[in-house]
Design an enzyme around this catalytic site. Structure first.
Site, PDB file in Angstrom:
ATOM      1  N   GLY A 131       0.848  -1.187   0.000  1.00  0.00           N
ATOM      2  CA  GLY A 131       0.000   0.000   0.000  1.00  0.00           C
ATOM      3  C   GLY A 131       0.880   1.231   0.000  1.00  0.00           C
ATOM      4  O   GLY A 131       1.300   1.719  -1.059  1.00  0.00           O
ATOM      5  N   THR A 158     -10.423   1.724  -7.439  1.00  0.00           N
ATOM      6  CA  THR A 158     -11.632   2.493  -7.723  1.00  0.00           C
ATOM      7  C   THR A 158     -12.045   2.331  -9.181  1.00  0.00           C
ATOM      8  O   THR A 158     -11.191   2.350 -10.077  1.00  0.00           O
ATOM      9  CB  THR A 158     -11.388   3.987  -7.400  1.00  0.00           C
ATOM     10  OG1 THR A 158     -11.036   4.081  -6.024  1.00  0.00           O
ATOM     11  CG2 THR A 158     -12.623   4.835  -7.655  1.00  0.00           C
ATOM     12  N   GLU A 364      -4.496   8.211  -2.219  1.00  0.00           N
ATOM     13  CA  GLU A 364      -3.459   9.073  -2.844  1.00  0.00           C
ATOM     14  C   GLU A 364      -2.319   9.337  -1.860  1.00  0.00           C
ATOM     15  O   GLU A 364      -1.699  10.394  -1.889  1.00  0.00           O
ATOM     16  CB  GLU A 364      -4.055  10.417  -3.307  1.00  0.00           C
ATOM     17  CG  GLU A 364      -5.268  10.296  -4.177  1.00  0.00           C
ATOM     18  CD  GLU A 364      -4.977  10.260  -5.656  1.00  0.00           C
ATOM     19  OE1 GLU A 364      -3.803  10.413  -6.038  1.00  0.00           O
ATOM     20  OE2 GLU A 364      -5.924  10.049  -6.429  1.00  0.00           O
TER      21      GLU A 364
HETATM   22  C1  FAD Z   1     -11.530   4.799  -1.001  1.00  0.00           C
HETATM   23  C2  FAD Z   1     -10.201   4.329  -1.517  1.00  0.00           C
HETATM   24  C3  FAD Z   1      -9.943   4.341  -2.872  1.00  0.00           C
HETATM   25  C4  FAD Z   1      -8.732   3.862  -3.363  1.00  0.00           C
HETATM   26  N1  FAD Z   1      -8.509   3.826  -4.723  1.00  0.00           N
HETATM   27  C5  FAD Z   1      -7.352   3.294  -5.197  1.00  0.00           C
HETATM   28  C6  FAD Z   1      -7.148   3.169  -6.608  1.00  0.00           C
HETATM   29  O1  FAD Z   1      -7.989   3.548  -7.422  1.00  0.00           O
HETATM   30  N2  FAD Z   1      -5.986   2.616  -7.037  1.00  0.00           N
HETATM   31  C7  FAD Z   1      -5.020   2.180  -6.188  1.00  0.00           C
HETATM   32  O2  FAD Z   1      -3.996   1.704  -6.650  1.00  0.00           O
HETATM   33  N3  FAD Z   1      -5.191   2.292  -4.849  1.00  0.00           N
HETATM   34  C8  FAD Z   1      -6.336   2.828  -4.323  1.00  0.00           C
HETATM   35  N4  FAD Z   1      -6.532   2.935  -2.975  1.00  0.00           N
HETATM   36  C9  FAD Z   1      -5.499   2.442  -2.073  1.00  0.00           C
HETATM   37  C10 FAD Z   1      -4.775   3.526  -1.292  1.00  0.00           C
HETATM   38  O3  FAD Z   1      -3.924   4.253  -2.121  1.00  0.00           O
HETATM   39  C11 FAD Z   1      -4.079   2.863  -0.116  1.00  0.00           C
HETATM   40  O4  FAD Z   1      -5.090   2.414   0.782  1.00  0.00           O
HETATM   41  C12 FAD Z   1      -3.102   3.764   0.602  1.00  0.00           C
HETATM   42  O5  FAD Z   1      -1.994   4.063  -0.201  1.00  0.00           O
HETATM   43  C13 FAD Z   1      -2.612   3.137   1.908  1.00  0.00           C
HETATM   44  O6  FAD Z   1      -2.171   1.829   1.740  1.00  0.00           O
HETATM   45  P1  FAD Z   1      -2.747   0.666   2.698  1.00  0.00           P
HETATM   46  O7  FAD Z   1      -4.199   0.782   2.736  1.00  0.00           O
HETATM   47  O8  FAD Z   1      -2.147  -0.607   2.280  1.00  0.00           O
HETATM   48  O9  FAD Z   1      -2.212   1.054   4.144  1.00  0.00           O
HETATM   49  P2  FAD Z   1      -0.782   0.669   4.759  1.00  0.00           P
HETATM   50  O10 FAD Z   1       0.296   1.084   3.831  1.00  0.00           O
HETATM   51  O11 FAD Z   1      -0.802  -0.735   5.227  1.00  0.00           O
HETATM   52  O12 FAD Z   1      -0.728   1.636   6.013  1.00  0.00           O
HETATM   53  C14 FAD Z   1      -1.301   1.301   7.284  1.00  0.00           C
HETATM   54  C15 FAD Z   1      -0.940   2.422   8.248  1.00  0.00           C
HETATM   55  O13 FAD Z   1       0.490   2.488   8.408  1.00  0.00           O
HETATM   56  C16 FAD Z   1       0.942   3.788   8.095  1.00  0.00           C
HETATM   57  N5  FAD Z   1       2.264   3.720   7.486  1.00  0.00           N
HETATM   58  C17 FAD Z   1       2.675   2.946   6.465  1.00  0.00           C
HETATM   59  N6  FAD Z   1       3.966   3.194   6.181  1.00  0.00           N
HETATM   60  C18 FAD Z   1       4.377   4.177   7.021  1.00  0.00           C
HETATM   61  C19 FAD Z   1       5.593   4.903   7.217  1.00  0.00           C
HETATM   62  N7  FAD Z   1       6.673   4.681   6.450  1.00  0.00           N
HETATM   63  N8  FAD Z   1       5.625   5.843   8.188  1.00  0.00           N
HETATM   64  C20 FAD Z   1       4.537   6.080   8.965  1.00  0.00           C
HETATM   65  N9  FAD Z   1       3.360   5.445   8.829  1.00  0.00           N
HETATM   66  C21 FAD Z   1       3.288   4.502   7.866  1.00  0.00           C
HETATM   67  C22 FAD Z   1      -0.089   4.351   7.140  1.00  0.00           C
HETATM   68  O14 FAD Z   1      -0.074   5.757   7.096  1.00  0.00           O
HETATM   69  C23 FAD Z   1      -1.381   3.800   7.756  1.00  0.00           C
HETATM   70  O15 FAD Z   1      -1.752   4.613   8.827  1.00  0.00           O
HETATM   71  C24 FAD Z   1      -7.737   3.408  -2.459  1.00  0.00           C
HETATM   72  C25 FAD Z   1      -7.991   3.413  -1.089  1.00  0.00           C
HETATM   73  C26 FAD Z   1      -9.203   3.869  -0.610  1.00  0.00           C
HETATM   74  C27 FAD Z   1      -9.463   3.867   0.873  1.00  0.00           C
END
Ligand code: FAD
Length: 381
Positions: A131, A158, A364
């Site tokens: 992510g 999305t 994003e």
């Molecule tokens: C409504 C919605 C629409 C979306 N649409 C798309 C899309 O069209 N295409 C697409 O590709 N993706 C999409 N996403 C995915 C989105 O980009 C990811 O959810 C986002 O980048 C976070 O990744 P994750 O959910 O795996 O969280 P994780 O990366 O697992 O993060 C979990 C927590 O750890 C924190 N964290 C992670 N790394 C660090 C660090 N180095 N330092 C401090 N904190 C950290 C994060 O901030 C978060 O609080 C969508 C997500 C949502 C909710």
């Protein structure tokens, strides 16, 4: 309105404001109930040219600069979030890889249909194991005769269930990964080996769908590779850079609408024999909200203007996305509080908007990742 916004865009923003008031807001309850956009509304969006605002005029779009676009988007975001989402993916993360790095063939094949709204775009980067750390993606693309075979799974994508064209980011060299081993591909709906998995059940954002996207020996012809093999990570980051400002613009639009709802309710609702607007505690919530939205609005205008002037806005776009989305969430919370128990009830739009705005601090790039990028820039040698 910012005086750097073109005259043409100002007129258009006025038109969008009327469209939101007369056609989008009346459709909101139905969108929330059914989870779909009414077809006549989508047709109107096409007629208004909303799907191609950022796509160059030579490919059927309006060729708007980022500043003008962000302020149109901000205005449209004052309606149901599904309306904003439908138009912003075609203009942003769903088409920008083609606009920035696509071949002439890819541009002429895909951009006109995206600009006209005849095709829906999706951007597929995120995976269950990758992510925030996008460089950890596991989806692979292996060279085969005349093309590439993609294997892996994306999630949270999305538009996936309704998309016609996917920009897919995959690993082409496991040793190099983000340093030249990740590539971007265009995959069409119906490609052999492409399937849409489970639809995610979300807390908000009704009507803009997220789902899994699965690749099982999915064949993509050579013509589907965007730019050179290995340049896909840069392409994805460039796309997201712009996407961050779009997220900020929408968050500010939602925040501004919420603030005006808060002001109206505070004047209307009486307790202790007078409108709650006369209580300082309420006034401060309104004042703080207006101040934060004003600051976010100025950050947005400044950063978008710098982008249009050719400046590198990586850090500023992180700052703007961070501040705008966090501010808009605080505004939503305050406005819900101003509505008291009524703010918690499904019959008010505040409750829905509170749920919708929550996602903006995540997609994003999360707020934590924006802070990380800002700090990295500050601390670099
Ligand atoms: C409504 C919605 C629409 C979306 N649409 C798309 C899309 O069209 N295409 C697409 O590709 N993706 C999409 N996403 C995915 C989105 O980009 C990811 O959810 C986002 O980048 C976070 O990744 P994750 O959910 O795996 O969280 P994780 O990366 O697992 O993060 C979990 C927590 O750890 C924190 N964290 C992670 N790394 C660090 C660090 N180095 N330092 C401090 N904190 C950290 C994060 O901030 C978060 O609080 C969508 C997500 C949502 C909710």
């Amino acid at each position: 309105m910012d005086n750097r916004i073109t005259e043409e865009a100002r007129h258009f923003i006025g038109e969008i404001s009327r469209f939101v008031r007369d056609e989008c807001i009346p459709a909101e309850d139905a969108i929330e109930e059914t989870g779909t956009l009414p077809e006549p509304l989508v047709t109107r969006m096409k007629d208004l040219g909303l799907f191609g605002l950022r796509i160059p005029a030579s490919y059927g779009g309006a060729g708007m600069n980022l500043l003008d676009y962000c302020f149109v988007l901000k205005e449209l975001s004052k309606s149901h979030d599904a309306i904003r989402a439908r138009m912003s993916i075609n203009n942003g993360i769903g088409s920008m890889a083609i606009v920035n790095d696509g071949s002439e063939d890819q541009k002429s094949r895909y951009l006109p249909v995206l600009a006209g709204g005849a095709a829906i775009a999706a951007f597929a980067l995120t995976e269950p194991g990758a992510g925030s750390d996008a460089s950890a993606i596991a989806t692979t693309a292996v060279k085969t005769g005349g093309g590439w075979l993609l294997n892996g799974m994306k999630h949270f994508i999305t538009n996936a269930p309704i998309a016609d064209i996917f920009t897919v980011i995959a690993v082409t060299d496991k040793e190099k990964r983000a340093r030249g081993g990740i590539s971007a591909f265009l995959v069409e709906k119906g490609a052999p080996g492409l399937s849409i998995g489970a639809l995610h059940n979300t807390m908000g954002g009704k009507g803009w769908l997220q789902a899994e996207v699965i690749f099982e020996d999915c064949f993509v012809p050579d013509a589907g590779l965007i730019g050179a093999a290995g340049s896909g990570f840069k392409t994805a980051m460039k796309t997201l850079n712009e996407g961050r400002l779009s997220a900020a613009a929408s968050a500010i639009g939602i925040g501004e609408r919420l603030l005006s709802m808060g002001v109206d309710y505070a004047k209307l609702r009486k307790q202790f024999g007078k409108p709650i607007a006369e209580f300082e505690a309420i006034q401060w919530m309104l004042a703080d909200s207006a101040t934060e939205l004003f600051a976010a609005d100025r950050m947005l205008a400044d950063t978008a203007f710098r982008f249009d002037s050719g400046e590198d806005i990586r850090t500023q776009s992180s700052m703007t996305k961070l501040f705008a989305t966090e501010s808009a969430f605080r505004v939503a919370d305050r406005v819900l509080q101003i509505h008291g128990g009524m703010g918690f009830m499904r019959e008010t739009k505040v409750e829905r908007m509170f749920r919708d705005i929550r996602a903006y601090r995540i997609f994003e790039g999360t707020s934590e990742i924006q802070r990380y990028m800002i700090a990295r820039d500050l601390l670099k040698d």
